[in-house]
Design an enzyme around this catalytic site. Structure first.
Site, PDB file in Angstrom:
ATOM      1  CG  LEU A   1      -2.240   0.719   1.124  1.00  0.00           C
ATOM      2  CD1 LEU A   1      -2.998   0.368  -0.147  1.00  0.00           C
ATOM      3  CD2 LEU A   1      -3.106   0.427   2.317  1.00  0.00           C
ATOM      4  CG  HIS A   2       4.451   1.412  -0.134  1.00  0.00           C
ATOM      5  ND1 HIS A   2       4.769   2.116   0.989  1.00  0.00           N
ATOM      6  CD2 HIS A   2       4.644   0.117   0.172  1.00  0.00           C
ATOM      7  CE1 HIS A   2       5.147   1.281   1.937  1.00  0.00           C
ATOM      8  NE2 HIS A   2       5.078   0.053   1.464  1.00  0.00           N
ATOM      9  CB  ALA A   3       3.520   4.907  -4.884  1.00  0.00           C
TER      10      ALA A   3
END
Length: 87
Positions: free
Chosen positions: A14-16
């Site tokens: 759950l990045h960028a």
């Protein structure tokens, strides 16, 4: 209050971009929504909050909502996570 656990299966976690999709979806609902990793809970509508959890692929998170559309909010976000953020 409505709660479900889901495992983030995509490699990025759950990045960028996935985090942006997640937050956009969370903001479609009126309920207060939180994401919890282990014992740390943050506002699911906050990019910095979600990114601060350091959610990587394989991490199990809890999505928690409280409000008029709590079940729809949690189910919608779980569906997004399950889809690999390709809604």
């Amino acid at each position: 209050m409505y709660v479900k656990e889901v495992t983030v299966e995509n490699q990025v976690g759950l990045h960028a971009r996935p985090a942006t999709f997640f937050i956009q979806k969370a903001n479609e609902y009126k309920s207060s929504i939180w994401v919890e990793k282990e014992e740390r809970r943050v506002n699911a509508k906050s990019l910095l909050g979600v990114l601060s959890l350091g959610i990587v692929g394989g991490t199990t998170i809890r999505i928690i909502a409280d409000g008029t559309d709590e079940q729809a909010a949690v189910d919608g976000l779980v569906k997004l996570v399950d889809s690999g953020f390709s809604e």
